[in-house]
Design a protein around this motif. Structure first.
Motif, mmCIF file in Angstrom:
data_model
loop_
_atom_site.group_PDB
_atom_site.id
_atom_site.type_symbol
_atom_site.label_atom_id
_atom_site.label_comp_id
_atom_site.label_asym_id
_atom_site.label_seq_id
_atom_site.Cartn_x
_atom_site.Cartn_y
_atom_site.Cartn_z
ATOM 1 N N LEU A 1 0.857 -1.185 0.000
ATOM 2 C CA LEU A 1 0.000 0.000 0.000
ATOM 3 C C LEU A 1 0.895 1.237 0.000
ATOM 4 C CD1 LEU A 1 -2.718 1.484 0.299
ATOM 5 C CD2 LEU A 1 -2.519 1.132 2.785
ATOM 6 N N THR A 2 1.012 1.880 -1.154
ATOM 7 C CA THR A 2 1.956 2.992 -1.311
ATOM 8 C C THR A 2 3.295 2.569 -0.728
ATOM 9 O OG1 THR A 2 0.045 4.313 -0.657
ATOM 10 C CG2 THR A 2 2.012 5.526 -1.278
ATOM 11 N N GLY A 3 3.614 1.292 -0.899
ATOM 12 C CA GLY A 3 4.739 0.696 -0.194
ATOM 13 C C GLY A 3 6.015 0.666 -1.012
ATOM 14 N N PHE A 4 7.129 0.636 -0.304
ATOM 15 C CA PHE A 4 8.424 0.449 -0.962
ATOM 16 C C PHE A 4 8.574 -1.038 -1.262
ATOM 17 C CE2 PHE A 4 8.796 4.513 1.085
ATOM 18 C CZ PHE A 4 9.410 5.273 0.094
ATOM 19 N N MET A 5 8.600 -1.350 -2.548
ATOM 20 C CA MET A 5 8.568 -2.743 -3.009
ATOM 21 C C MET A 5 9.940 -3.130 -3.554
ATOM 22 S SD MET A 5 5.843 -4.533 -5.611
ATOM 23 C CE MET A 5 6.193 -3.399 -6.980
ATOM 24 N N PRO A 6 10.724 -3.874 -2.778
ATOM 25 C CA PRO A 6 12.056 -4.280 -3.242
ATOM 26 C C PRO A 6 11.970 -5.231 -4.432
ATOM 27 C CG PRO A 6 11.813 -4.595 -0.869
ATOM 28 C CD PRO A 6 10.441 -4.347 -1.423
ATOM 29 N N ASP A 7 13.104 -5.380 -5.123
ATOM 30 C CA ASP A 7 13.200 -6.394 -6.170
ATOM 31 C C ASP A 7 14.149 -7.486 -5.688
ATOM 32 O OD1 ASP A 7 15.901 -5.534 -6.701
ATOM 33 O OD2 ASP A 7 15.106 -3.919 -7.947
ATOM 34 N N THR A 8 14.508 -8.404 -6.566
ATOM 35 C CA THR A 8 15.423 -9.488 -6.188
ATOM 36 C C THR A 8 16.779 -9.351 -6.890
ATOM 37 O OG1 THR A 8 14.412 -10.871 -7.908
ATOM 38 C CG2 THR A 8 13.576 -11.130 -5.663
ATOM 39 N N ARG A 9 17.022 -8.184 -7.462
ATOM 40 C CA ARG A 9 18.289 -7.939 -8.162
ATOM 41 C C ARG A 9 19.215 -7.020 -7.377
ATOM 42 N NH1 ARG A 9 14.214 -6.543 -11.315
ATOM 43 N NH2 ARG A 9 14.845 -4.351 -11.303
ATOM 44 N N VAL B 1 15.175 0.529 -3.362
ATOM 45 C CA VAL B 1 14.090 1.437 -3.750
ATOM 46 C C VAL B 1 13.927 2.556 -2.727
ATOM 47 C CG1 VAL B 1 12.833 -0.225 -5.166
ATOM 48 C CG2 VAL B 1 12.340 -0.089 -2.712
ATOM 49 N N TYR B 2 14.292 2.298 -1.469
ATOM 50 C CA TYR B 2 14.172 3.325 -0.433
ATOM 51 C C TYR B 2 15.334 4.313 -0.503
ATOM 52 C CZ TYR B 2 12.570 5.331 3.956
ATOM 53 O OH TYR B 2 12.088 6.192 4.911
ATOM 54 N N GLU B 3 16.546 3.791 -0.728
ATOM 55 C CA GLU B 3 17.707 4.674 -0.876
ATOM 56 C C GLU B 3 17.513 5.612 -2.065
ATOM 57 O OE1 GLU B 3 20.843 4.921 0.571
ATOM 58 O OE2 GLU B 3 21.131 3.118 1.805
ATOM 59 N N LYS B 4 17.016 5.091 -3.164
ATOM 60 C CA LYS B 4 16.770 5.905 -4.357
ATOM 61 C C LYS B 4 15.758 7.012 -4.046
ATOM 62 C CE LYS B 4 15.294 5.300 -9.203
ATOM 63 N NZ LYS B 4 16.525 5.712 -9.898
ATOM 64 N N GLY C 1 10.864 -13.571 -3.908
ATOM 65 C CA GLY C 1 10.532 -13.517 -5.330
ATOM 66 C C GLY C 1 9.443 -14.476 -5.757
ATOM 67 N N SER C 2 9.169 -15.477 -4.933
ATOM 68 C CA SER C 2 8.156 -16.482 -5.290
ATOM 69 C C SER C 2 6.751 -16.090 -4.824
ATOM 70 C CB SER C 2 8.522 -17.835 -4.664
ATOM 71 O OG SER C 2 8.372 -17.799 -3.248
ATOM 72 N N ILE C 3 6.631 -15.003 -4.075
ATOM 73 C CA ILE C 3 5.357 -14.634 -3.447
ATOM 74 C C ILE C 3 4.556 -13.713 -4.363
ATOM 75 C CG2 ILE C 3 4.293 -13.531 -1.438
ATOM 76 C CD1 ILE C 3 5.766 -16.158 -0.819
ATOM 77 N N THR C 4 3.256 -13.957 -4.450
ATOM 78 C CA THR C 4 2.353 -13.089 -5.204
ATOM 79 C C THR C 4 2.354 -11.692 -4.589
ATOM 80 O OG1 THR C 4 0.914 -14.921 -5.825
ATOM 81 C CG2 THR C 4 -0.055 -12.717 -5.885
ATOM 82 N N ARG C 5 2.508 -10.675 -5.437
ATOM 83 C CA ARG C 5 2.530 -9.294 -4.966
ATOM 84 C C ARG C 5 1.423 -8.486 -5.647
ATOM 85 N NH1 ARG C 5 6.555 -7.353 -7.395
ATOM 86 N NH2 ARG C 5 7.117 -9.313 -8.438
ATOM 87 N N ARG D 1 7.088 -0.781 -12.294
ATOM 88 C CA ARG D 1 7.827 -1.173 -13.519
ATOM 89 C C ARG D 1 9.120 -1.897 -13.165
ATOM 90 N NH1 ARG D 1 6.486 4.173 -14.805
ATOM 91 N NH2 ARG D 1 8.644 4.836 -14.504
ATOM 92 N N ASN D 2 9.736 -1.494 -12.086
ATOM 93 C CA ASN D 2 11.009 -2.070 -11.672
ATOM 94 C C ASN D 2 10.869 -3.545 -11.287
ATOM 95 O OD1 ASN D 2 13.873 -1.864 -10.673
ATOM 96 N ND2 ASN D 2 12.875 -2.245 -8.709
ATOM 97 N N PHE D 3 9.719 -3.920 -10.706
ATOM 98 C CA PHE D 3 9.517 -5.307 -10.264
ATOM 99 C C PHE D 3 8.027 -5.590 -10.353
ATOM 100 C CE2 PHE D 3 10.002 -8.653 -6.751
ATOM 101 C CZ PHE D 3 10.650 -9.554 -7.586
ATOM 102 N N GLN D 4 7.592 -5.989 -11.522
ATOM 103 C CA GLN D 4 6.175 -6.050 -11.864
ATOM 104 C C GLN D 4 5.395 -6.974 -10.929
ATOM 105 O OE1 GLN D 4 4.936 -4.136 -14.492
ATOM 106 N NE2 GLN D 4 2.915 -4.680 -13.721
#
Length: 261
Positions: free
Chosen positions: A105-113, A119-122, A199-203, A224-227
Motif C-alpha cells: 500500500l503505497t509501499g516500498f517494493m524491493p526487487d530481487t536484483r 528502492v528506499y535509498e533511491k 521472489g516467489s510470493i504473489t505481490r 515497472r522495476n519489479f512487476q
C-alpha cells in the motif's frame, strides 16, 4: 461468507499498529482474522531505537509472530504500508511457505536484483532536506556504520502525509509517532532478497494517487522495476489511505483476500 483469511497489517515509518484502527475492525467484521503488528521501537513496542542495528532487529515482532504460526495454519496475507514494504519482503524471504501474498500500500517494493534498501535509498536521494520540513533527521549506532533515523514533524505530517485525512487522525498521529530507523543499506545490508523466497510470493500494489511524499510517479516506477501480479489504485487517497479512504481500501483488501488467499 468466504472462508476466513488471516491478514497481517504492517505500518510505515514512525507509525504503529494504531494506524490501522479504522481498517482492522472492518476486515474482522467481514469474518477475517486480523493482526496489526508494532515493529521494533514503534507503537507500544518498548525496544529502544539504539537496539535496532539490523533490518531483522526492526522487523523482529513481525518475524516472531510469523514464526509462532503452526505449519497447518492458513497462509497469511501481508498488507504493508510505505516503508513497511521492505519488512514484508524480509518476512516473505524468511517464511515464504507461510505467506499467500503481499499487498504493498503505497509501499516500498524491493526487487530481487538489488539490495533490500535499493528502492528506499533511491527515494531518499530524491528528497531535498527542505522537503522534510520540521522532521527530525539524525544518526545513531557505530561511527564506522552510522544508521539514520527520523521523527516525522507535525508540519510534515500535515502537509505531506495527512493532507486529505480527517483532522482528528492527524492529531492522533502527532501524539503517537515515534523515532524510527530509515531502512538504508547500512541497516539492511547489500544481499538481495532471493527469487525462491520473496521472489516467489504473489505481490499486489495499491497506488495512492494523492500521496504527497511517495509520489504516484515513483510508485509507478517501483511497479515497472519489479512487476507485481496486480495493480490497484485509490485515486483520492493521500499517503495514509487507511485514514483518508478507509472504505475504499477495505473493499480492495477484501477483494484481494478472496482472490489470492
Amino acid at each position: 461468507m468466504d472462508r476466513q483469511k488471516r491478514i497481517v497489517l504492517i505500518h510505515g515509518l514512525c507509525h504503529g499498529a494504531w494506524s490501522w484502527y479504522k481498517v482492522k475492525p472492518q476486515l474482522e467484521a467481514a469474518g477475517h482474522c486480523v493482526t496489526a503488528v508494532d515493529l521494533a521501537s514503534s507503537g507500544i513496542n518498548m525496544t529502544r531505537l539504539e537496539e535496532i542495528q539490523t533490518l531483522e532487529d526492526y522487523c523482529k515482532p513481525l518475524l516472531e509472530f510469523l514464526s509462532s504460526l503452526c505449519s497447518d495454519d492458513e497462509k497469511v496475507i501481508l498488507v504493508a504500508h510505505s516503508m513497511g514494504g521492505i519488512c514484508a519482503a524480509l518476512a516473505a524471504d524468511i517464511f515464504p511457505c507461510k505467506i499467500a501474498a503481499i499487498v504493498f500500500l503505497t509501499g516500498f517494493m524491493p526487487d530481487t536484483r538489488n539490495p533490500p534498501a535499493y528502492v528506499y535509498e533511491k527515494f531518499l536521494k530524491s528528497i531535498p532536506r527542505e522537503e522534510w520540513l520540521d522532521t527530525v533527521l539524525g544518526k545513531y549506532g557505530k561511527p564506522d556504520c552510522p544508521l539514520d533515523f527520523a521523527l516525522l514533524g507535525p508540519k510534515f505530517l500535515a502537509k505531506k502525509v495527512y493532507q486529505l485525512s480527517p483532522r482528528k487522525d492527524l492529531e492522533l498521529a502527532k501524539t503517537l509517532v515515534r523515532a524510527n530507523p530509515f531502512v538504508t543499506n547500512n541497516l539492511a545490508g547489500t544481499r538481495s532478497f532471493s527469487e525462491e523466497g520473496y521472489g516467489s510470493i504473489t505481490r499486489i500494489y495499491i497506488i495512492s494517487g494523492e500521496s504527497n511524499i511517495v509520489l504516484e510517479d515513483y510508485q509507478r516506477w517501483m511497479i515497472r522495476n519489479f512487476q507485481p501480479k496486480e495493480v490497484m489504485e485509490i485515486k483520492d487517497a493521500d499517503h495514509m489511505a487507511m485514514f483518508s479512504k478507509p472504505q475504499e481500501l477495505c473493499a480492495r483488501l477484501l477483494e484481494i483476500a478472496c482472490k489470492y488467499a
